[in-house]
Scaffold this active site. Structure first.
Site, PDB file in Angstrom:
ATOM      1  N   GLU A   1      39.958  45.449  30.643  1.00 41.70           N
ATOM      2  CA  GLU A   1      39.862  46.519  31.629  1.00 41.70           C
ATOM      3  C   GLU A   1      40.689  46.088  32.826  1.00 41.70           C
ATOM      4  O   GLU A   1      40.331  45.137  33.538  1.00 41.70           O
ATOM      5  CB  GLU A   1      38.419  46.778  32.066  1.00 41.70           C
TER       6      GLU A   1
ATOM      7  N   GLU B   1      47.929  49.856  43.388  1.00 41.57           N
ATOM      8  CA  GLU B   1      46.468  49.814  43.407  1.00 41.57           C
ATOM      9  C   GLU B   1      46.069  49.033  44.660  1.00 41.57           C
ATOM     10  O   GLU B   1      46.042  47.802  44.663  1.00 41.57           O
ATOM     11  CB  GLU B   1      45.923  49.138  42.150  1.00 41.57           C
TER      12      GLU B   1
ATOM     13  N   LYS C   1      33.626  32.527  32.210  1.00 43.27           N
ATOM     14  CA  LYS C   1      34.239  31.993  33.430  1.00 43.27           C
ATOM     15  C   LYS C   1      34.240  33.096  34.487  1.00 43.27           C
ATOM     16  O   LYS C   1      35.008  34.056  34.392  1.00 43.27           O
ATOM     17  CB  LYS C   1      35.672  31.525  33.200  1.00 43.27           C
TER      18      LYS C   1
ATOM     19  N   CYS D   1      37.848  49.220  40.583  1.00 43.68           N
ATOM     20  CA  CYS D   1      39.018  49.581  39.776  1.00 43.68           C
ATOM     21  C   CYS D   1      39.098  51.084  39.548  1.00 43.68           C
ATOM     22  O   CYS D   1      40.181  51.626  39.315  1.00 43.68           O
ATOM     23  CB  CYS D   1      38.989  48.845  38.445  1.00 43.68           C
TER      24      CYS D   1
END
Length: 492
Positions: free
Chosen positions: A258, A387, A182, A292
Site C-alpha cells: 500500500e 503527495e 519491523k 495516505c
C-alpha cells in the site's frame, strides 16, 4: 506476561525474537521522541542484519507447527490477543498520543481499527477444498487446497502504527503464518514493541511473532530481500515501495504494497456546499493530513468555488491545536518529524511562488504545521502534484465533469478518491471513471471497512487488504491429484 507495563516511560530497550526480549546485537539504541514536545521519552534497540536473520530463523522454525494446529486452537490465541488489546485501551491510546502525536478522537479511531483487524482475522477462512475432474486424464480427480504461505515480513509506517501493523499481523497468524515485524523508527513502540508485549501476554507461541526495531537504512534491505519470507507486506511511500518490491522479487516473495496517494475530492455544481466543505476539511486535516488516503486536491466546480474556499478556511481556523498527550480535547496535533514538516512548508512556499493564494496557515511552530488552505491552485503546483502528506488543502476549480475527471486522473497515483454530487447516477458515473482503487460518493476519502478491499492502482500499490482479499495474499493454492483407476501410460 505478568506485570505487563505499557506506559510511555516503561522499559522499551529490548526487541522480541523467538519469545525472548533481547538487546540489539550491535548494542545501539534509537531515541524515541514525543513530536509535540520534541523531547525524548524512550530508547529502543537499533536492530542489525544479524537480528533480522535471527527473527526470520525463529519464524521459519515455528511456522510448520503453528500451521498444523487446528484453526480453533489458533483462534483461541488470537481471541486472547483481542482481549488483551481491549483491556489496555487507556494505555494504548496514551502511547499513540505520546509517540505519534495522535489526538484523542483519532487514537480512539485507530484503536477501533486495530481491534477490528483482529476481529476480522477471527472470521477469516481459506477457501474450502475443491475437487475438480481432470480435463485430460480419465479417472483422475484434482483436489485444490489452500495452505499458509509460510513466513510473512511486515514493515509498517508511522502514521497509523498500531492499526497498520495489526492489519497484516492478525490475519497472517490467524491463517497459520508466522511473522517478522519491523515498525517505523519514528513509532517503534506503538507499531511493534507494544504488539510484541500483547502477543506474549496472549500466549502466542515463541517464534510466531517476532519484532525487530531498527532504521530502514540499516535493515530495510535485509528485511525485504531475505530468502525466508514468502510475502512482504509494506505500507509507505511509492519510492521506497518500489525498492521493497525489487528486493522481494529477487527472493521470489510476493510484495503486498500500500503506497502513496494523491486523492482528488470532486465537488460538483449541485453538491450540498456546507456538507461538502465540512467533509473536505475533515479529509484534509484529520491526523494533520498524515494519511495516505487523505484529500490531496480539492477539485471544486467554479460556481461553488469561492464560497467553498471561504467555508474551508473557517473549518481550518476552528481546529484546536495542542499536545495530544496532555490535553484530550485537542483536535489537531503535530506532524511526525522535522523532515515531514520541512517538506510540507516547502511545497506550500513553492506553490505560492507559482501563483497560489495563501488563504490561511502556511507556517509552523516546532512540529505544529498550521492548517493551510490555498486557492487559485492548478494541478501542477507542488502541493497538488506531490503527495504532500500534511495539513494542506489546495483548491482547484473546474468548469464541467469532463475537466473534473481529467484533473482527478492527472496523477501517477490511484489509491483513494471521492465525489460530492446530489445526483446519484451522475455521481456513480464520475466514480466509475476515476482511476483509483477506492472511490467514495458523498463522503471524504478517509474510509476503511473490513468488509471491503483496501488498496490502490497505478503507482499506489499491489494487492488488497481485508476479508477474502487478504486471504488471497496470505494463502496459496496447492494441487493434489488422485488417480482413481489404473492409468494407461501408452508407451508400456
Amino acid at each position: 506476561m505478568s506485570g505487563l507495563t505499557l506506559e510511555p516511560q516503561a522499559d522499551w530497550d529490548r526487541q522480541y525474537i523467538d519469545g525472548e526480549w533481547v538487546e540489539a546485537t550491535g548494542g545501539e539504541t534509537i531515541t524515541v521522541e514525543n513530536p509535540a514536545t520534541q523531547e525524548a521519552f524512550a530508547e529502543v534497540p537499533a536492530a542489525t542484519v544479524d537480528d533480522v536473520d535471527a527473527a526470520y530463523d525463529a519464524a521459519e522454525a515455528a511456522q510448520s507447527e503453528w500451521a498444523a494446529r487446528p484453526r480453533e486452537e489458533r483462534n483461541e490465541i488470537v481471541q486472547n490477543l483481542l482481549e488483551e488489546i481491549n483491556d489496555r485501551y487507556d494505555e494504548i491510546t496514551q502511547l499513540l498520543a505520546t509517540e505519534a502525536g495522535t489526538p484523542s478522537f483519532r487514537a480512539t479511531a485507530e484503536f477501533a481499527s486495530a481491534t477490528g483487524d483482529v476481529e476480522m482475522a477471527l472470521e477469516l477462512e481459506p477457501p474450502e477444498e475443491e475437487v475438480r475432474p481432470s480435463t485430460s486424464i480419465e479417472a483422475k480427480d484434482n483436489h485444490v487446497v489452500y495452505e499458509p504461505v509460510g513466513v510473512v515480513g511486515i514493515i509498517s509506517p508511522w502514521n497509523f502504527p498500531f492499526h497498520l501493523s495489526m492489519r497484516a499481523l492478525a490475519p497472517a497468524i490467524a491463517l497459520g503464518n508466522t511473522v517478522v515485524l519491523k515498525p517505523a523508527s519514528d513509532t517503534p513502540i506503538t507499531g511493534g514493541l507494544l504488539i510484541a508485549k500483547l502477543c506474549e501476554a496472549a500466549g502466542v507461541p515463541d517464534g510466531v511473532v517476532n519484532v525487530v526495531t531498527g532504521r530502514g537504512s540499516d535493515i530495510g534491505d535485509r528485511m525485504t530481500g531475505h530468502p525466508t519470507p514468502r510475502v512482504i507486506s509494506f505500507t509507505g511511500s511509492t519510492s521506497v515501495g518500489k525498492n521493497v518490491a525489487k528486493n522481494a522479487g529477487e527472493s521470489l516473495a510476493l510484495p503486498a504494497l500500500e503506497l502513496g496517494g494523491n486523492a482528488p475530492f470532486v465537488v460538483t455544481d449541485d453538491a450540498d456546499l456546507e456538507v461538502a466543505a465540512k467533509a473536505g476539511a475533515f479529509g484534509s486535516f484529520f491526523h494533520q493530513g498524515q494519511v495516505c488516503i487523505s484529500i490531496n486536491r480539492h477539485l471544486v466546480h467554479e460556481d461553488l468555488y469561492d464560497e467553498y474556499v471561504d467555508r474551508l478556511v473557517e473549518h481550518a481556523e476552528s481546529l484546536y491545536v495542542g499536545d495530544p498527550s496532555e490535553d484530550e480535547s485537542v483536535t489537531f496535533g503535530p506532524v511526525q518529524n522535522e523532515t515531514q514538516r520541512d517538506d510540507i512548508l516547502a511545497f506550500v512556499e513553492e506553490s505560492v511562488e507559482a501563483g497560489a493564494t495563501l488563504e490561511t496557515g502556511g507556517d509552523a511552530d516546532g512540529l505544529f504545521v498550521e492548517p493551510t488552505v490555498l486557492s487559485d491552485c492548478t494541478n501542477d503546483m507542488p502541493t497538488a502534484c506531490n503527495e504532500h502528506f500534511g495539513p494542506v488543502a489546495p483548491v482547484i476549480p473546474f468548469s464541467d465533469d469532463e475537466e473534473a475527471i481529467e484533473l482527478a486522473n492527472d496523477t501517477e497515483y490511484g489509491l483513494s478518491a471521492s465525489v460530492f454530487c446530489e445526483d446519484e447516477t451522475r455521481a456513480r458515473e464520475l466514480a466509475d471513471r476515476i482511476e483509483a482503487g477506492m472511490v467514495h460518493v458523498n463522503d471524504q476519502p478517509i474510509n476503511e471497512d473490513h468488509n471491503a478491499p483496501f488498496g490502490g492502482v497505478k503507482q499506489s500499490g499491489l494487492g488488497r487488504y481485508h476479508g477474502e482479499w487478504i486471504v488471497q495474499e496470505l494463502t496459496e493454492p496447492k494441487w493434489i491429484s488422485v488417480q482413481n483407476d489404473e492409468r494407461d501410460y501408452m508407451i508400456f
